[in-house]
Design a protein around this motif. Structure first.
Motif, short mmCIF file in Angstrom:
data_model
loop_
_atom_site.label_atom_id
_atom_site.label_comp_id
_atom_site.label_asym_id
_atom_site.label_seq_id
_atom_site.Cartn_x
_atom_site.Cartn_y
_atom_site.Cartn_z
N UNK A 58 0.83 -1.21 0.00
CA UNK A 58 0.00 0.00 0.00
C UNK A 58 0.86 1.26 0.00
N UNK A 59 1.94 1.22 0.76
CA UNK A 59 2.82 2.37 0.87
C UNK A 59 3.76 2.53 -0.33
N UNK A 60 4.22 1.42 -0.89
CA UNK A 60 5.28 1.49 -1.91
C UNK A 60 4.89 0.85 -3.24
N UNK A 61 3.68 0.35 -3.36
CA UNK A 61 3.26 -0.33 -4.58
C UNK A 61 3.35 0.54 -5.82
N UNK A 62 3.14 1.84 -5.65
CA UNK A 62 3.17 2.73 -6.81
C UNK A 62 4.56 2.76 -7.45
N UNK A 63 5.60 2.56 -6.65
CA UNK A 63 6.97 2.53 -7.20
C UNK A 63 7.11 1.36 -8.17
N UNK A 64 6.58 0.20 -7.77
CA UNK A 64 6.65 -0.98 -8.63
C UNK A 64 5.77 -0.80 -9.86
N UNK A 65 4.60 -0.20 -9.68
CA UNK A 65 3.70 0.06 -10.81
C UNK A 65 4.37 0.98 -11.83
N UNK A 66 5.02 2.01 -11.35
CA UNK A 66 5.70 2.96 -12.24
C UNK A 66 6.83 2.27 -13.00
N UNK A 67 7.57 1.42 -12.32
CA UNK A 67 8.68 0.70 -12.97
C UNK A 67 8.14 -0.22 -14.06
N UNK A 68 7.05 -0.92 -13.76
CA UNK A 68 6.45 -1.79 -14.78
C UNK A 68 5.94 -0.99 -15.96
N UNK A 69 5.29 0.13 -15.69
CA UNK A 69 4.78 0.97 -16.77
C UNK A 69 5.92 1.49 -17.65
N UNK A 70 7.03 1.86 -17.02
CA UNK A 70 8.18 2.37 -17.77
C UNK A 70 8.75 1.27 -18.66
N UNK A 71 8.80 0.04 -18.15
CA UNK A 71 9.32 -1.07 -18.96
C UNK A 71 8.41 -1.36 -20.15
N UNK A 72 7.11 -1.30 -19.93
CA UNK A 72 6.17 -1.59 -21.01
C UNK A 72 6.22 -0.54 -22.12
N UNK A 73 6.45 0.69 -21.73
CA UNK A 73 6.42 1.76 -22.73
C UNK A 73 7.76 2.00 -23.40
N UNK A 74 8.81 1.35 -22.91
CA UNK A 74 10.14 1.52 -23.52
C UNK A 74 10.17 0.79 -24.86
N UNK A 75 10.63 1.46 -25.92
CA UNK A 75 10.68 0.82 -27.24
C UNK A 75 11.65 -0.37 -27.23
#
Length: 79
Positions: free
Chosen positions: A57-74
């Motif tokens: 709950x406190x830090x999940x957004x960090x992991x979500x952001x990292x996953x989103x960055x990996x998905x959007x990287x060409x």
């Protein structure tokens, strides 16, 4: 301490999983089951799961952001 034999019927998949998990820990099935019961009675599992939920709950957004960055990287593809 005296030992008492217990009998229980469980699904075949549960029995295989229990034996496998006990072997992974280098324990007999009886010792593994006894450990699970003690942990349950002591509330270790409940406290551990609550701590993990608080962490996510406190830090999940960090992991979500990292996953989103990996998905959007060409050029990045999932395995």
């Amino acid at each position: 301490m005296a030992k008492e034999q217990l009998g229980a019927r469980v699904d075949e998949d549960v029995a295989k999983l229990a034996r496998s998990r006990a072997a992974d820990r280098g324990m007999s099935l009886g010792d593994y089951l006894a450990q699970l019961v003690r942990e349950d009675a002591d509330g270790i599992r409940r406290r551990s799961l609550a701590a993990a939920a608080r962490f996510l709950e406190e830090h999940g957004s960090v992991f979500d952001e990292a996953e989103d960055a990996q998905r959007s990287a060409p050029g990045v593809r999932a395995a």
